[in-house]
Design an enzyme around this catalytic site. Sequence first.
Site, PDB file in Angstrom:
ATOM      1  N   GLY A  76      72.283  48.672  62.375  1.00  0.00           N
ATOM      2  CA  GLY A  76      72.271  47.258  62.006  1.00  0.00           C
ATOM      3  C   GLY A  76      71.212  46.433  62.700  1.00  0.00           C
ATOM      4  O   GLY A  76      71.251  45.203  62.645  1.00  0.00           O
ATOM      5  N   VAL A 130      70.471  48.704  54.842  1.00  0.00           N
ATOM      6  CA  VAL A 130      71.237  49.554  55.757  1.00  0.00           C
ATOM      7  C   VAL A 130      70.263  50.360  56.610  1.00  0.00           C
ATOM      8  O   VAL A 130      69.302  50.935  56.090  1.00  0.00           O
ATOM      9  CB  VAL A 130      72.142  50.522  54.962  1.00  0.00           C
ATOM     10  N   CYS A 131      70.511  50.387  57.924  1.00  0.00           N
ATOM     11  CA  CYS A 131      69.739  51.244  58.824  1.00  0.00           C
ATOM     12  C   CYS A 131      70.732  52.073  59.636  1.00  0.00           C
ATOM     13  O   CYS A 131      71.826  52.354  59.176  1.00  0.00           O
ATOM     14  CB  CYS A 131      68.806  50.412  59.702  1.00  0.00           C
ATOM     15  N   TYR A 132      70.350  52.478  60.825  1.00  0.00           N
ATOM     16  CA  TYR A 132      71.242  53.302  61.653  1.00  0.00           C
ATOM     17  C   TYR A 132      72.381  52.491  62.265  1.00  0.00           C
ATOM     18  O   TYR A 132      73.543  52.874  62.187  1.00  0.00           O
ATOM     19  CB  TYR A 132      70.451  53.976  62.785  1.00  0.00           C
ATOM     20  N   PHE A 163      74.643  52.479  59.099  1.00  0.00           N
ATOM     21  CA  PHE A 163      75.285  53.647  58.506  1.00  0.00           C
ATOM     22  C   PHE A 163      76.222  54.332  59.495  1.00  0.00           C
ATOM     23  O   PHE A 163      77.228  54.918  59.097  1.00  0.00           O
ATOM     24  CB  PHE A 163      74.237  54.638  57.986  1.00  0.00           C
TER      25      PHE A 163
END
Length: 105
Positions: free
Chosen positions: A67, A63-65, A92
Amino acid sequence: MAFKHISIAQTLELLDKEDVVIADIRDPNSYQAGHIPGSEALSNANIAHFMMEKEFDQPIIIVCYHGMSSQGAASYLVEQGFEDVYSMDGGFTAWEAAYSEKVER
């Protein structure tokens, strides 16, 4: 073998499985401000330890900011031999917008 894309809804379903790993690669302040319950903060500083303690066939969702960065991290884990790696589409930001009640702060 390549990593797979996963939606936030599919991620929510997988959270019920006890062996799934959610690895959050956002910066530490963002992680502290809010993250998916049960997720682990993953960074360059702890990735070697992370890889040593996980099984190659264990499902890992990155998971990042939004995708995007998660795709690079997911590719890296696949290159290291991990077999069931996902990049969460929307990151996220999408998770928090859809499931604000499922954010650990």
